[in-house]
Enzyme design. Structure first.
Site, PDB file in Angstrom:
ATOM      1  N   GLY A 223       0.165  -5.594   0.636  1.00 43.36           N
ATOM      2  CA  GLY A 223      -1.010  -5.672  -0.224  1.00 43.36           C
ATOM      3  C   GLY A 223      -0.734  -6.346  -1.547  1.00 43.36           C
ATOM      4  O   GLY A 223      -1.638  -6.929  -2.158  1.00 43.36           O
TER       5      GLY A 223
ATOM      6  N   GLU B  98      -1.136  -9.922  -0.816  1.00 44.96           N
ATOM      7  CA  GLU B  98      -2.561 -10.172  -0.572  1.00 44.96           C
ATOM      8  C   GLU B  98      -3.338 -10.242  -1.889  1.00 44.96           C
ATOM      9  O   GLU B  98      -4.266 -11.045  -2.023  1.00 44.96           O
ATOM     10  CB  GLU B  98      -3.125  -9.084   0.341  1.00 44.96           C
ATOM     11  CG  GLU B  98      -2.630  -9.226   1.776  1.00 44.96           C
ATOM     12  CD  GLU B  98      -3.040  -8.072   2.670  1.00 44.96           C
ATOM     13  OE1 GLU B  98      -3.602  -8.327   3.747  1.00 44.96           O
ATOM     14  OE2 GLU B  98      -2.778  -6.908   2.279  1.00 44.96           O
TER      15      GLU B  98
ATOM     16  N   ALA C 206       0.833  -1.200   0.000  1.00 44.22           N
ATOM     17  CA  ALA C 206       0.000   0.000   0.000  1.00 44.22           C
ATOM     18  C   ALA C 206       0.868   1.251   0.000  1.00 44.22           C
ATOM     19  O   ALA C 206       2.081   1.199   0.236  1.00 44.22           O
ATOM     20  CB  ALA C 206      -0.918  -0.006   1.214  1.00 44.22           C
TER      21      ALA C 206
END
Length: 275
Positions: free
Chosen positions: A107, A110, A62
């Site tokens: 992220g 993910e 992120a």
């Protein structure tokens, strides 16, 4: 410039992150990813998707600078939106293959966990380093990683925040295949093309049975499997496959026009694309 690019390779679409230098997720990229996922979910001619970050890296997480400026309520809303977007990618009805080069961290990992199959470069580095910042994964890392690796191994990665190189990632099941860096995209595309040649309805049903059955008890999972099994018998692909087996033997059926590669077209936005 768009942060998400779609490239059409016949029945396969490459969904590429394009937010240099690190493909860090900000609100613009998240919104474009969500729009692309919704479009792909409804595209009848798309039979497989490849997630790709580019030759240099997949995604480094992120936008920490932006997150550090947010208060708790703003963070909650931002996180809810990113979770929802990644869920849309994970719920795509067709097979999704991640091609991982360079770093897939936070992220980025993910998002890769939303794929059904992961191809990594020999020099790829994966991890959930959030704990080193005094925070934790918030976009599926604690849930999808645990379902993939089991509680103890996942806690080790989540609680230490350590990086995992490709060789270890393959050994523990975090990725499914490791190839030289310059072969990642073509390998991911090759596997996606193979799946795209299969019966679309059956592949979608298998994905739904595995993904949703894993979150339920065995009896519920078997009931879901039974319902999906019955449903695919009414499809044109089932009629083609069963007839081909009876007339020509196993493994000779061709489903739809998935085996035809209509060439490569690049789209620099998520609107008006042919997928």
């Amino acid at each position: 410039m768009p942060r998400i690019r779609l490239q059409v390779h016949g029945p396969v679409v490459v969904l590429q992150l394009a937010n240099p230098p690190l493909n860090a997720f900000d609100s613009v990229q998240r919104e474009e990813l969500a729009a692309a996922a919704r479009e792909l979910a409804d595209a009848r001619d798309v039979r497989a998707v490849v997630l790709y970050g580019g030759e240099r890296l997949f995604a480094a997480g992120a936008d920490i600078k932006a997150l550090a400026a947010m208060g708790p309520e703003e963070i909650r809303g931002w996180n809810r939106a990113l979770q929802r977007t990644f869920d849309e990618v994970a719920r795509l009805p067709m097979p999704v293959v991640a091609g991982i080069t360079g770093y897939a961290l936070g992220g980025g990992l993910e998002l890769a966990l939303c794929a059904d199959y992961r191809v990594a470069a020999e020099d790829a580095v994966l991890g959930q380093p959030e704990v080193r910042l005094g925070i934790m994964p918030g976009s599926g890392g604690t849930q999808r990683l645990t379902r993939l690796l089991g509680p103890a191994r996942s806690k080790n990665l989540l609680m230490t925040g350590r990086n995992v190189r490709a060789e270890e990632a393959l050994r523990i099941g975090l990725v499914d295949e490791v190839v030289p860096a310059d072969q990642v995209l073509e390998t991911a595309l090759g596997y996606a093309r193979t799946l795209a040649e299969g019966p679309g309805a059956a592949l979608e049903a298998i994905k739904e049975a595995v993904d949703h059955g894993a979150d339920a008890g065995v009896a519920t999972g078997l009931a879901l499997e039974r319902s999906l099994f019955t449903g695919v018998f009414g499809t044109a692909d089932a009629a083609t496959g069963l007839r081909s087996f009876l007339e020509h033997g196993p493994g000779k059926a061709q489903f739809g026009d998935a085996a035809q590669d209509g060439g490569t077209k690049e789209h620099d936005d998520t609107k008006g694309q042919e997928a």
